[in-house]
Design a protein around this motif. Sequence first.
Motif, PDB file in Angstrom:
ATOM      1  N   CYS B   6      -3.764   3.025  -8.136  1.00  0.00           N
ATOM      2  CA  CYS B   6      -2.652   3.371  -7.250  1.00  0.00           C
ATOM      3  C   CYS B   6      -2.348   2.155  -6.379  1.00  0.00           C
ATOM      4  CB  CYS B   6      -3.018   4.561  -6.372  1.00  0.00           C
ATOM      5  SG  CYS B   6      -1.783   4.878  -5.099  1.00  0.00           S
ATOM      6  N   TYR B   8      -0.828   1.956  -3.726  1.00  0.00           N
ATOM      7  CA  TYR B   8      -0.829   2.256  -2.289  1.00  0.00           C
ATOM      8  C   TYR B   8      -2.238   2.420  -1.738  1.00  0.00           C
ATOM      9  CZ  TYR B   8       4.039   2.929  -3.312  1.00  0.00           C
ATOM     10  OH  TYR B   8       5.323   2.720  -3.743  1.00  0.00           O
ATOM     11  N   CYS B   9      -3.131   3.049  -2.505  1.00  0.00           N
ATOM     12  CA  CYS B   9      -4.512   3.281  -2.042  1.00  0.00           C
ATOM     13  C   CYS B   9      -5.465   2.220  -2.556  1.00  0.00           C
ATOM     14  CB  CYS B   9      -5.053   4.599  -2.568  1.00  0.00           C
ATOM     15  SG  CYS B   9      -4.116   6.021  -2.154  1.00  0.00           S
ATOM     16  N   HIS B  58       0.391   9.932  -7.369  1.00  0.00           N
ATOM     17  CA  HIS B  58      -1.009  10.087  -6.957  1.00  0.00           C
ATOM     18  C   HIS B  58      -1.140  11.449  -6.263  1.00  0.00           C
ATOM     19  CE1 HIS B  58      -4.807   8.096  -5.086  1.00  0.00           C
ATOM     20  NE2 HIS B  58      -5.074   9.017  -5.980  1.00  0.00           N
ATOM     21  N   CYS B  62      -2.861   9.996  -2.177  1.00  0.00           N
ATOM     22  CA  CYS B  62      -1.891   9.688  -1.124  1.00  0.00           C
ATOM     23  C   CYS B  62      -0.555  10.389  -1.343  1.00  0.00           C
ATOM     24  CB  CYS B  62      -1.679   8.185  -1.034  1.00  0.00           C
ATOM     25  SG  CYS B  62      -0.911   7.459  -2.493  1.00  0.00           S
TER      26      CYS B  62
HETATM   27 ZN    ZN Z   1      -2.573   6.573  -3.885  1.00  0.00          ZN
END
Ligand code: ZN
Lengths: 188, 107
Positions: B6, B8-9, B58, B62
Amino acid sequence: MSDAMTALNGASMQGPVAAVREAALQGMVLLRGDLADETLAAVVKDLTGCDLPGQREMVQAGNTAVAWMSPDELLLLVPYEEAGTTVASLSQALEGVYHLAVDVSDARALFRISGEGAREVLARLCPVDLSPAAFGPGEMRRSRLAQVPAAFWIDETGTISLVCFRSVAGYAFGALSAAAESGPVNFL
Amino acid sequence: MLILQCPYCGIQCDETELAPGGQAHLKRHGPGSSDEDFEAYLFDRDNPMGVHFERWRHANGCGKWFLAARCTTTLEVFGTYSAQTTEPPAEIADRIRARRPNWEGRT
Ligand SMILES: [Zn+2]
């Protein structure tokens, strides 16, 4: 006024290598906003004493903690009685700054998994590398607990705290209990 | 089993932590566009044996959408990237060309 109660009234079980119990009421405040905004960071620091956590981090200060949940979302852990005033203070201090603050304390359930096999109990239910090398204190991990979303962290003593939606508290406790029922595999 | 990072994470997500969202980079044409354009937006999908671009969310994490470039035959993942883009980023395209010299780009 009626008394606030946890979802399962403090249910607990003891397995051969780990224990699962529902924790007492915990204040949880969800805060969404631009985490790069300096005002937001200052307000969170002022209210909780915690610096803004980085990606997947969790920062603790006394009985409060702030966890990174997504690029625009934080979870503030505060004493249960203070959740309401925390939201009010956030809304007041962030007037004019894009944000969303909600008291979600009663919409969540909190479990503690303790004992030598705590990591293994979770590893049986979550697609997460739970070896000490990959997952340790200071990290908030969101994932899947069997079939429901959950978020968890581990403290210095090896006790895992796990948050899920209150509506699936019974399911989560059942899944955790079943996973804690059997002995160690000693894989992690 | 597919494992996607991911963006973002930074988590290496097991497929079961994600929700699939179909083909990426679909163009929804604006007001005044033809029926054919709208039909294509709704129904026309690639089904390649090889390099493919997909949307993933996700869901058990998130909650953000992101895009992934992967090979449908070998499950090799070339990379994941932000959903806020209309074309694969240059570094993703470079990585695909390095691994699949005959790749003709997105058509
Ligand atoms: Zn994520």
